[in-house]
Design a protein around this motif. Structure first.
Motif, PDB file in Angstrom:
ATOM      1  N   THR A   2     -15.575   4.599  -1.001  1.00 45.61           N
ATOM      2  CA  THR A   2     -15.872   4.011   0.296  1.00 45.61           C
ATOM      3  C   THR A   2     -14.613   3.562   1.013  1.00 45.61           C
ATOM      4  O   THR A   2     -13.576   3.295   0.392  1.00 45.61           O
ATOM      5  N   SER A   3     -14.734   3.446   2.331  1.00 44.07           N
ATOM      6  CA  SER A   3     -13.589   2.973   3.120  1.00 44.07           C
ATOM      7  C   SER A   3     -13.258   1.524   2.785  1.00 44.07           C
ATOM      8  O   SER A   3     -12.109   1.100   2.871  1.00 44.07           O
ATOM      9  N   ALA A   4     -14.270   0.733   2.359  1.00 42.02           N
ATOM     10  CA  ALA A   4     -14.041  -0.669   1.999  1.00 42.02           C
ATOM     11  C   ALA A   4     -13.125  -0.770   0.781  1.00 42.02           C
ATOM     12  O   ALA A   4     -12.231  -1.616   0.715  1.00 42.02           O
ATOM     13  N   VAL A   5     -13.336   0.120  -0.199  1.00 47.82           N
ATOM     14  CA  VAL A   5     -12.485   0.117  -1.394  1.00 47.82           C
ATOM     15  C   VAL A   5     -11.065   0.505  -1.027  1.00 47.82           C
ATOM     16  O   VAL A   5     -10.096  -0.086  -1.508  1.00 47.82           O
ATOM     17  N   ARG A   6     -10.925   1.503  -0.152  1.00 46.96           N
ATOM     18  CA  ARG A   6      -9.590   1.921   0.274  1.00 46.96           C
ATOM     19  C   ARG A   6      -8.872   0.774   0.973  1.00 46.96           C
ATOM     20  O   ARG A   6      -7.675   0.560   0.773  1.00 46.96           O
ATOM     21  N   MET A   7      -9.592   0.028   1.786  1.00 48.33           N
ATOM     22  CA  MET A   7      -8.997  -1.106   2.495  1.00 48.33           C
ATOM     23  C   MET A   7      -8.542  -2.179   1.520  1.00 48.33           C
ATOM     24  O   MET A   7      -7.491  -2.789   1.680  1.00 48.33           O
ATOM     25  N   GLU A   8      -9.352  -2.426   0.459  1.00 48.12           N
ATOM     26  CA  GLU A   8      -8.983  -3.424  -0.543  1.00 48.12           C
ATOM     27  C   GLU A   8      -7.699  -3.032  -1.258  1.00 48.12           C
ATOM     28  O   GLU A   8      -6.822  -3.859  -1.515  1.00 48.12           O
ATOM     29  N   ARG A   9      -7.572  -1.745  -1.600  1.00 48.37           N
ATOM     30  CA  ARG A   9      -6.369  -1.289  -2.298  1.00 48.37           C
ATOM     31  C   ARG A   9      -5.150  -1.386  -1.395  1.00 48.37           C
ATOM     32  O   ARG A   9      -4.069  -1.797  -1.823  1.00 48.37           O
ATOM     33  N   ALA A  10      -5.322  -1.011  -0.128  1.00 51.42           N
ATOM     34  CA  ALA A  10      -4.219  -1.120   0.822  1.00 51.42           C
ATOM     35  C   ALA A  10      -3.821  -2.582   1.014  1.00 51.42           C
ATOM     36  O   ALA A  10      -2.633  -2.903   1.145  1.00 51.42           O
ATOM     37  N   HIS A  11      -4.815  -3.469   0.993  1.00 50.49           N
ATOM     38  CA  HIS A  11      -4.538  -4.895   1.150  1.00 50.49           C
ATOM     39  C   HIS A  11      -3.761  -5.426  -0.048  1.00 50.49           C
ATOM     40  O   HIS A  11      -2.861  -6.257   0.095  1.00 50.49           O
ATOM     41  N   TRP A  12      -4.079  -4.925  -1.251  1.00 51.07           N
ATOM     42  CA  TRP A  12      -3.370  -5.335  -2.466  1.00 51.07           C
ATOM     43  C   TRP A  12      -1.888  -4.979  -2.365  1.00 51.07           C
ATOM     44  O   TRP A  12      -1.020  -5.794  -2.658  1.00 51.07           O
ATOM     45  N   THR A  25       9.813  -2.218  -7.288  1.00 51.11           N
ATOM     46  CA  THR A  25       9.065  -3.177  -8.106  1.00 51.11           C
ATOM     47  C   THR A  25       7.568  -2.966  -7.928  1.00 51.11           C
ATOM     48  O   THR A  25       6.808  -2.998  -8.899  1.00 51.11           O
ATOM     49  N   ILE A  26       7.152  -2.741  -6.682  1.00 50.74           N
ATOM     50  CA  ILE A  26       5.739  -2.469  -6.406  1.00 50.74           C
ATOM     51  C   ILE A  26       5.300  -1.181  -7.110  1.00 50.74           C
ATOM     52  O   ILE A  26       4.212  -1.105  -7.689  1.00 50.74           O
ATOM     53  N   GLU A  27       6.175  -0.184  -7.094  1.00 48.82           N
ATOM     54  CA  GLU A  27       5.868   1.077  -7.783  1.00 48.82           C
ATOM     55  C   GLU A  27       5.692   0.847  -9.285  1.00 48.82           C
ATOM     56  O   GLU A  27       4.787   1.418  -9.908  1.00 48.82           O
ATOM     57  N   THR A  28       6.543  -0.006  -9.863  1.00 53.24           N
ATOM     58  CA  THR A  28       6.431  -0.306 -11.297  1.00 53.24           C
ATOM     59  C   THR A  28       5.121  -1.014 -11.600  1.00 53.24           C
ATOM     60  O   THR A  28       4.422  -0.681 -12.577  1.00 53.24           O
ATOM     61  N   ILE A  29       4.762  -2.002 -10.765  1.00 57.16           N
ATOM     62  CA  ILE A  29       3.492  -2.723 -10.949  1.00 57.16           C
ATOM     63  C   ILE A  29       2.313  -1.759 -10.868  1.00 57.16           C
ATOM     64  O   ILE A  29       1.393  -1.787 -11.696  1.00 57.16           O
ATOM     65  N   TYR A  30       2.359  -0.889  -9.869  1.00 60.08           N
ATOM     66  CA  TYR A  30       1.281   0.085  -9.690  1.00 60.08           C
ATOM     67  C   TYR A  30       1.182   1.023 -10.899  1.00 60.08           C
ATOM     68  O   TYR A  30       0.084   1.327 -11.384  1.00 60.08           O
ATOM     69  N   THR A  31       2.344   1.477 -11.398  1.00 61.98           N
ATOM     70  CA  THR A  31       2.353   2.398 -12.537  1.00 61.98           C
ATOM     71  C   THR A  31       1.712   1.761 -13.763  1.00 61.98           C
ATOM     72  O   THR A  31       0.914   2.401 -14.467  1.00 61.98           O
TER      73      THR A  31
END
Length: 263
Positions: A2-12, A25-31
């Motif tokens: 859903t678009s809501a889930v995509r928005m939550e991930r983008a917000h994170w 650093t963000i890339e490392t956290i995401y990995t």
């Protein structure tokens, strides 16, 4: 999805950026998080990983600035006396800034010329504390050249630290990076007439490039730098390996010239 889930991930991801974290650093956290989610899918704890189609901030290629021996000497002399050895620690062992701030007296093996790196200074709620290194690969031993050993011995003789070698002069606290960079580092690089964007990390770059220029295998340099993968070292410093193709030709000629009777 859903678009809501995509928005939550983008917000994170946006929240991580707002905290001031660097793109790498963000890339490392995401990995790390993505790896956990893959494990959860494999163990059938969740049906599908949320770590897909996440746009991460662009990580610009690291600029490598190398300091000449003359610049290092000038910077060393420009530093406040109680922090001068930090310059030699950076250029002589390749320690990261936080690792240098967290180096303790009992991690120095003068008899064997080695330094044990197993802690660093990190900030928690604006307070500097001793924490674990950046990654498991960052726990390591690095060689201690004679000029660095002499400087460390003098520092210990002059200041007699009980544990951590470098602390704030007035309150004897662990050193905060922002304080050090603003109050100690910046005035020193200005006095040394170095570019205003010269960083402590440039000493680490200089360490790596000097070792590679002397013919030290990049695998050893990677280990001393505490990189998790030699790929990181190659990406950063591979172009600094001197005359690699020429040395390869000579080695192959030496091995096979007589066998093929080439003159």
């Amino acid at each position: 999805m859903t678009s809501a889930v995509r928005m939550e991930r983008a917000h994170w991801v946006k929240l991580l950026q707002e905290k001031g974290l660097a793109p790498r650093t963000i890339e490392t956290i995401y990995t790390v998080f993505a790896s956990i989610m893959r494990g959860a899918v494999r163990d059938e704890l969740i049906r599908k990983s949320p770590c897909v189609d996440i746009r991460l901030p662009y990580a610009h290629k690291t600029t490598i600035r190398l300091l000449t021996p003359e610049q290092v000497v000038t910077l060393h002399r420009a530093m406040l006396p109680e922090y001068r050895t930090l310059v030699l620690l950076g250029v002589g062992s390749g320690l990261r800034q936080g690792e240098a701030f967290g180096l303790a007296r009992d991690r120095l093996d003068f008899a064997n010329g080695m330094i044990r790196v197993d802690q660093q200074v990190v900030r928690v709620d604006s307070k500097p504390i001793l924490g674990t290194p950046k990654s498991p690969a960052s726990v390591r031993e690095v060689p201690m050249p004679d000029f660095l050993a002499a400087s460390l011995e003098k520092h210990i003789a002059d200041y007699d630290p009980a544990d951590v070698l470098f602390r704030t002069a007035l309150r004897d606290n662990l050193i905060r990076r922002d304080y050090f960079n603003a109050k100690i580092w910046k005035p020193a690089i200005k006095a040394a007439k170095l570019p205003p964007d010269t960083t402590f990390h440039d000493l680490r770059h200089t360490f790596a490039s000097t070792a590679l220029a002397a013919g030290v295998p990049i695998s050893e340099v990677s280990k001393w730098l505490g990189h998790e993968s030699i790929t990181t070292t190659v990406d950063l410093y591979g172009h600094l390996v001197p005359e690699a193709s020429d040395r390869a030709r000579k080695a192959l000629d030496t091995a096979f010239r007589s066998a093929f009777d080439v003159h």
